[in-house]
Design a protein around this motif. Structure first.
Motif, PDB file in Angstrom:
ATOM      1  N   GLN A  62       0.836  -1.202   0.000  1.00 36.26           N
ATOM      2  CA  GLN A  62       0.000   0.000   0.000  1.00 36.26           C
ATOM      3  C   GLN A  62       0.872   1.255   0.000  1.00 36.26           C
ATOM      4  N   ALA A  63       1.944   1.230   0.784  1.00 39.09           N
ATOM      5  CA  ALA A  63       2.854   2.380   0.828  1.00 39.09           C
ATOM      6  C   ALA A  63       3.499   2.612  -0.537  1.00 39.09           C
ATOM      7  N   CYS A  64       3.886   1.533  -1.197  1.00 37.68           N
ATOM      8  CA  CYS A  64       4.505   1.656  -2.521  1.00 37.68           C
ATOM      9  C   CYS A  64       3.506   2.183  -3.553  1.00 37.68           C
ATOM     10  N   ALA A  65       2.281   1.689  -3.469  1.00 37.92           N
ATOM     11  CA  ALA A  65       1.246   2.166  -4.390  1.00 37.92           C
ATOM     12  C   ALA A  65       0.974   3.647  -4.170  1.00 37.92           C
ATOM     13  N   ALA A  66       0.965   4.079  -2.909  1.00 37.25           N
ATOM     14  CA  ALA A  66       0.747   5.495  -2.598  1.00 37.25           C
ATOM     15  C   ALA A  66       1.868   6.356  -3.179  1.00 37.25           C
ATOM     16  N   VAL A 255       8.767   5.093   2.101  1.00 34.60           N
ATOM     17  CA  VAL A 255       9.089   4.831   3.506  1.00 34.60           C
ATOM     18  C   VAL A 255       8.301   5.770   4.420  1.00 34.60           C
ATOM     19  N   GLN A 256       8.105   7.017   3.991  1.00 35.70           N
ATOM     20  CA  GLN A 256       7.279   7.938   4.775  1.00 35.70           C
ATOM     21  C   GLN A 256       5.848   7.420   4.856  1.00 35.70           C
ATOM     22  N   ALA A 257       5.330   6.937   3.731  1.00 36.36           N
ATOM     23  CA  ALA A 257       3.983   6.367   3.723  1.00 36.36           C
ATOM     24  C   ALA A 257       3.909   5.116   4.599  1.00 36.36           C
TER      25      ALA A 257
END
Length: 473
Positions: A62-66, A255-257
């Motif tokens: 999900q973080a990567c998709a964001a 990484v922030q996400a």
């Protein structure tokens, strides 16, 4: 390749590098997961055995998709579909679709593809398409965009450990507190301390349990401190840490996400090439789990010794009876809970050795043995958490003391001579100890008979409080 698919089952056909294969028509996973299920029939422990691993994978995806959406690389329609799919997994849904064995070749590629395929198919459902209709949303092109197994998998493993270790620490704290309660309960129970399994000097049973609480408490902060090493991830490094196929800002944004989604202070590694191959954080954390396991086994063995008997052994404490102990000896009750704790400890020691060997076996820019590291550390956490809960609730809280027996052992022990040694001298003390051993008489009776100390002085010296604290002056 049968993929476990029976002829009467409906299937869909998918293709990959090796060709076409049949996949169960309603399966959320796809062809690469099927191949992995067929190839790796090893431990019998699927990814789904560790829910935190699936949650971690979904959170990383999900973080990567964001990040890809923010960078304009992934459409909002696809991002929202992927996000919803990831949230379903984070909520505990569809975990049975993660069927690949934890021990696998490929440095975790099968785990990554299992996640990519499940998320892609859930996203396709969210968009109104059929399972496997990857022309609309693809496991590799969309779900795995800007990523490689080599940065996704270790990042997810680190996050899974962080998500799991909270329950471990809670279980450890609870066991520590149970030991402290027993320490207070047994504070006035005088008994013999022992060194090298021989009588030493008196102590209280409370002091013994206090030492158990103290040694466990030491590891609470240490586990938390070492877990901080796992917050550093190589996300954005892709294949070997150079970041090929990823936007130059992808790593920082992803990484922030990941930090925001997980609620944990995840940070991007300073050297992504080093971070892609180094397993040092896992080695340290696994060693810490081994240290705790060794402590637990030592305590368990002490309790077995203290409770041995009940009539022909030390018999200082009574462990709560949990089950009949023999199929042939009526009335026998075994210390099954401490025995089980020690066996868990031995398993964790074995896991730590496996982590050591796997970490050493990495070559060049990647460690292909990461799946064994992931399995070993996650299994150690689960086993330790369960063992400490069992130890507390099925053993520690129900322990009782045989108070009079403990005191009688003190009074009848040669070790009591140490308490009067400063008053009568080492030579006298040694002579009396030898005489008591040969005659079977009590040490204190001999001291009185020889007039070496008055009865009043002897009573003061052997007062329970004076026996277990440094009061000689």
């Amino acid at each position: 390749m049968n993929n476990g698919v029976k002829p009467n089952f409906q299937t869909r056909t998918e293709k990959d590098l090796l060709g076409e294969a049949s996949v169960p028509v309603d399966a959320l996973y796809g062809i690469q997961t099927c191949r992995a299920i067929e190839n790796f029939k090893l431990s019998g422990v699927p990814i789904s055995h560790f829910p935190e691993m699936i949650i971690a994978l979904a959170t990383v995806k999900q973080a990567c998709a964001a990040a890809n959406n923010q960078l304009g690389l992934l459409s909002s329609e696809k991002f929202n579909a992927i996000k919803t799919a990831c949230e379903q997994l984070q909520q505990g849904q569809h975990h049975d679709s993660f069927q690949v064995d934890m021990i696998q070749g490929g440095a975790g590629t099968s785990t990554n593809m299992n996640a990519n395929e499940v998320i892609a198919n859930l996203a396709l459902q969210n968009l109104g398409y059929a399972l496997g209709d990857y022309q609309h949303l693809h496991p590799n092109d969309d779900v795995n965009m800007s990523q490689s197994t080599n940065d996704v998998y270790p990042s997810a493993v680190r996050l899974a450990i962080l998500l799991s270790h909270g329950a471990l620490v809670d279980s450890l704290k609870s066991l520590r507190d149970a030991m402290a309660v027993k320490a207070a309960e047994f504070s006035d129970v005088i008994k013999m301390g022992r060194t090298q399994l021989q009588d030493a000097v008196p102590m209280s049973l409370g002091q013994e349990f206090r030492s158990f609480a103290t040694t466990l408490n030491e590891d609470v902060d240490r586990i938390a401190h070492l877990s901080e090493l796992l917050t550093e991830v190589n996300l954005g490094g892709t294949a070997i840490g150079t970041g090929i196929n990823a936007h130059h800002q992808f790593g920082e944004i992803a990484v922030q996400a990941l930090s925001e989604l997980s609620g944990l202070p995840m940070v991007l590694a300073g050297d992504l090439i080093e971070a892609s191959s180094d397993m040092g954080a896992f080695v340290l954390f696994s060693s810490m789990l081994k240290r705790l396991a060794i402590k637990l086994s030592k305590i368990a063995n002490d309790l077995r010794l203290l409770s041995m008997g009940p009539r022909a052994g030390l018999g200082e404490i009574n462990l709560p009876a949990q089950q009949p102990g023999s199929s042939i000896m009526p009335g026998k009750i075994n210390p099954v809970i401490p025995e089980a704790v020690s066996q868990v400890a031995y398993k964790i020691i074995g896991h730590d050795l496996a982590v050591t060997m796997a970490a050493e076996a990495g070559q060049l820019q990647l460690n292909a043995m990461e799946p064994l590291i992931a399995y070993s550390v996650l299994d150690s956490i689960v086993l330790l958490t369960r063992a400490m809960h069992m130890f507390e609730h099925k053993c520690i809280t129900g322990i009782t003391a045989n108070i009079e027996h403990c005191r009688a052992q003190v009074d009848n022990s040669i070790g009591i001579i140490t308490a009067v040694n400063p008053y009568i001298g080492y030579e006298n003390a040694s002579r009396i100890a030898k005489l008591a051993l040969s005659s079977g008489r009590a040490v204190l009776d001999i001291v009185l008979e020889e007039g070496l100390l008055s009865e009043e002085k002897l009573i003061a010296i052997t007062n329970p409080k004076n026996l277990i604290t440094p009061t000689f002056s």
